[in-house]
Design a protein around this motif. Structure first.
Motif, PDB file in Angstrom:
ATOM      1  N   HIS A   1       0.674  -1.203   0.010  1.00 50.84           N
ATOM      2  CA  HIS A   1      -0.137  -0.371  -0.176  1.00 50.84           C
ATOM      3  C   HIS A   1       1.330   1.728  -0.339  1.00 50.84           C
ATOM      4  O   HIS A   1       1.109   1.259   0.810  1.00 50.84           O
ATOM      5  CB  HIS A   1      -1.068   0.160   0.681  1.00 50.84           C
TER       6      HIS A   1
ATOM      7  N   LYS B   1       1.120   5.304  -0.060  1.00 55.41           N
ATOM      8  CA  LYS B   1       0.774   6.705  -0.247  1.00 55.41           C
ATOM      9  C   LYS B   1       1.104   8.189  -0.602  1.00 55.41           C
ATOM     10  O   LYS B   1       2.826   8.033  -0.137  1.00 55.41           O
ATOM     11  CB  LYS B   1       0.374   7.291   1.493  1.00 55.41           C
TER      12      LYS B   1
ATOM     13  N   THR C   1       5.862  -3.949  -7.651  1.00 58.31           N
ATOM     14  CA  THR C   1       4.401  -4.568  -7.169  1.00 58.31           C
ATOM     15  C   THR C   1       4.788  -5.724  -8.287  1.00 58.31           C
ATOM     16  O   THR C   1       3.907  -6.920  -7.898  1.00 58.31           O
ATOM     17  CB  THR C   1       2.984  -4.526  -6.977  1.00 58.31           C
TER      18      THR C   1
ATOM     19  N   LYS D   1      -7.388   7.480  -5.332  1.00 59.66           N
ATOM     20  CA  LYS D   1      -7.303   5.962  -4.740  1.00 59.66           C
ATOM     21  C   LYS D   1      -7.321   5.164  -5.587  1.00 59.66           C
ATOM     22  O   LYS D   1      -8.196   5.247  -7.143  1.00 59.66           O
ATOM     23  CB  LYS D   1      -8.591   5.738  -3.782  1.00 59.66           C
TER      24      LYS D   1
ATOM     25  N   LYS E   1      -6.393   1.074  -7.396  1.00 62.53           N
ATOM     26  CA  LYS E   1      -5.702  -0.900  -7.027  1.00 62.53           C
ATOM     27  C   LYS E   1      -5.453  -0.443  -8.264  1.00 62.53           C
ATOM     28  O   LYS E   1      -5.694  -0.766  -9.512  1.00 62.53           O
ATOM     29  CB  LYS E   1      -7.418  -1.294  -7.096  1.00 62.53           C
TER      30      LYS E   1
ATOM     31  N   SER F   1      -2.822  -4.262  -4.259  1.00 61.72           N
ATOM     32  CA  SER F   1      -2.094  -3.672  -4.008  1.00 61.72           C
ATOM     33  C   SER F   1      -2.677  -2.850  -3.887  1.00 61.72           C
ATOM     34  O   SER F   1      -3.137  -2.247  -5.431  1.00 61.72           O
ATOM     35  CB  SER F   1      -0.687  -3.439  -4.783  1.00 61.72           C
ATOM     36  N   THR F   2      -2.991  -0.703  -3.165  1.00 67.84           N
ATOM     37  CA  THR F   2      -3.532   0.159  -3.620  1.00 67.84           C
ATOM     38  C   THR F   2      -2.671   1.379  -3.635  1.00 67.84           C
ATOM     39  O   THR F   2      -1.174   1.226  -2.884  1.00 67.84           O
ATOM     40  CB  THR F   2      -4.570  -0.341  -2.718  1.00 67.84           C
TER      41      THR F   2
ATOM     42  N   THR G   1      -2.672   5.833  -2.625  1.00 66.10           N
ATOM     43  CA  THR G   1      -3.325   6.894  -2.252  1.00 66.10           C
ATOM     44  C   THR G   1      -2.790   7.941  -2.570  1.00 66.10           C
ATOM     45  O   THR G   1      -1.423   7.634  -1.913  1.00 66.10           O
ATOM     46  CB  THR G   1      -3.694   6.668  -1.274  1.00 66.10           C
TER      47      THR G   1
ATOM     48  N   GLU H   1       3.747   0.820   2.714  1.00 63.58           N
ATOM     49  CA  GLU H   1       3.218  -0.419   3.996  1.00 63.58           C
ATOM     50  C   GLU H   1       3.724  -1.590   3.429  1.00 63.58           C
ATOM     51  O   GLU H   1       2.664  -2.295   1.969  1.00 63.58           O
ATOM     52  CB  GLU H   1       1.560   0.016   4.139  1.00 63.58           C
TER      53      GLU H   1
ATOM     54  N   SER I   1       7.602  -1.033   7.214  1.00 58.61           N
ATOM     55  CA  SER I   1       7.285   0.309   6.515  1.00 58.61           C
ATOM     56  C   SER I   1       8.367   1.166   6.067  1.00 58.61           C
ATOM     57  O   SER I   1       8.945   0.900   6.411  1.00 58.61           O
ATOM     58  CB  SER I   1       6.013   0.800   7.020  1.00 58.61           C
TER      59      SER I   1
END
Length: 326
Positions: free
Chosen positions: A157, A159, A182, A214, A216, A221-222, A224, A242, A247
């Motif tokens: 994840h 950000k 990823t 946001k 996907k 996995s994401t 933002t 993350e 992290s």
């Protein structure tokens, strides 16, 4: 007496800020080059010529350069074409180049175009060609080291937060980086948290947006992305990743990447003028490079452009067929 190999022909289309950075880098290539710069703006040509003279006076390069106002003045056969214009009407420009030139290798600036429909047209025009898109973190040693240090306890994840970093303009860089980290293609983007008020970008005719979106990826996995208003002097952004129990906090401005267990990887984000000679020399020597191909980059562009165009239609112009970002 040995005769030197003829110089490689390099074409730079667009002599603005980005094109000038490419030009600075081409002066440092190890190959002999014959460079042609094209721009419809006389002022841009004047500035680029002045910049070139400053660079060659410092580096004593063994290259030659010509400046032109149209493609038709350039040689018909080009080894590397660098398209450094804005995304507006990119397809029309590339089609013009294809009619007048035979190009071995292409380097395209992001954003590629301003809609998914234009992306289809661009891919059709360049079908069969060897093309790469300049989202360069895939080829940078520091980012490679970060990637290999990820534990990859999927899903990851990301950000990205900060001020004035150009969400509409620069998100594709970070989306491509995270897809590479990823190994997952981008799947979808939600723009519900973006502002409904667009602001004028520094490039005339283009717009920027504040707020958050946001995204996907296909493996869960994401990512933002959020940006707050700021003056150009306020520009700042940070990454937070993350990765399972771990992290990462990454700040490209200060060259720090620190994992939560104390492990760190220091480095720097080089200028385009520093990346260019490595990139062009590799292409000329091997016919390959580490930038994403047009096909790979188009997967990310397609999802991003569709989301941004829909948001533009919902907030600014319901009849729009392109989103004016670059």
């Amino acid at each position: 007496m040995m005769v030197a190999d003829p110089p490689y022909v390099i074409l730079v289309v667009g002599a603005g800020e980005i094109g000038s950075r490419y030009l600075q880098g081409l002066a440092k290539c190890s190959h002999r080059l014959r460079i042609h710069v094209v721009d419809v703006s006389p002022d841009a040509i004047i500035k680029s010529r002045r910049l070139w003279l400053e660079v060659v006076n410092c580096d004593n390069v063994d290259s030659h350069i010509s400046f032109h106002n149209n493609i038709q003045e350039c040689p018909k056969e080009v080894d590397v074409a660098i398209v450094a214009t804005t995304a507006r009407k990119r397809g029309e420009l590339v089609a013009l180049m294809k009619r007048h030139l035979v190009v071995r290798y292409w380097i395209l600036e992001k954003l590629l175009v301003q809609s998914a429909a234009e992306l289809d047209n661009l891919s059709k025009i360049l079908s069969g060609a060897k093309i790469w898109v300049n989202t360069p973190r895939r080829m940078l040693p520091w980012h490679k080291q970060i990637r290999t240090s990820l534990i990859k306890q999927a899903p990851l994840h990301l950000k990205v937060t900060g001020k004035a970093w150009g969400l509409a303009c620069n998100s594709v860089h970070f989306l491509d980086m995270f897809s590479w980290f990823t190994g997952e293609p981008l799947e979808s983007i939600s723009t519900e948290e973006l502002s409904r008020h667009w602001i004028k970008a520094k490039r005339p005719g283009n717009w920027e947006i504040l707020g958050e979106f946001k995204s996907k990826f296909t493996g869960g996995s994401t990512a933002t992305f959020s940006v707050e208003y700021g003056e150009p002097s306020d520009l700042s952004y940070q990454f937070h990743i993350e990765d399972g129990d771990m992290s990462w906090s990454i700040d490209e401005e200060f060259g720090t990447a620190v994992r939560s267990d104390g492990f760190s990887v220091s480095g720097r984000l080089p200028f385009l003028s520093e990346v260019t000679p490595l990139l062009v020399d590799e292409i000329l020597s091997t016919g390959q490079c580490e930038l994403p191909s047009l096909e790979t980059s188009s997967e990310t562009h397609r999802v991003f452009l569709a989301a941004m165009l829909e948001h533009w239609q919902n907030t600014m112009d319901a009849t729009a067929i392109v989103v004016p970002i670059t």
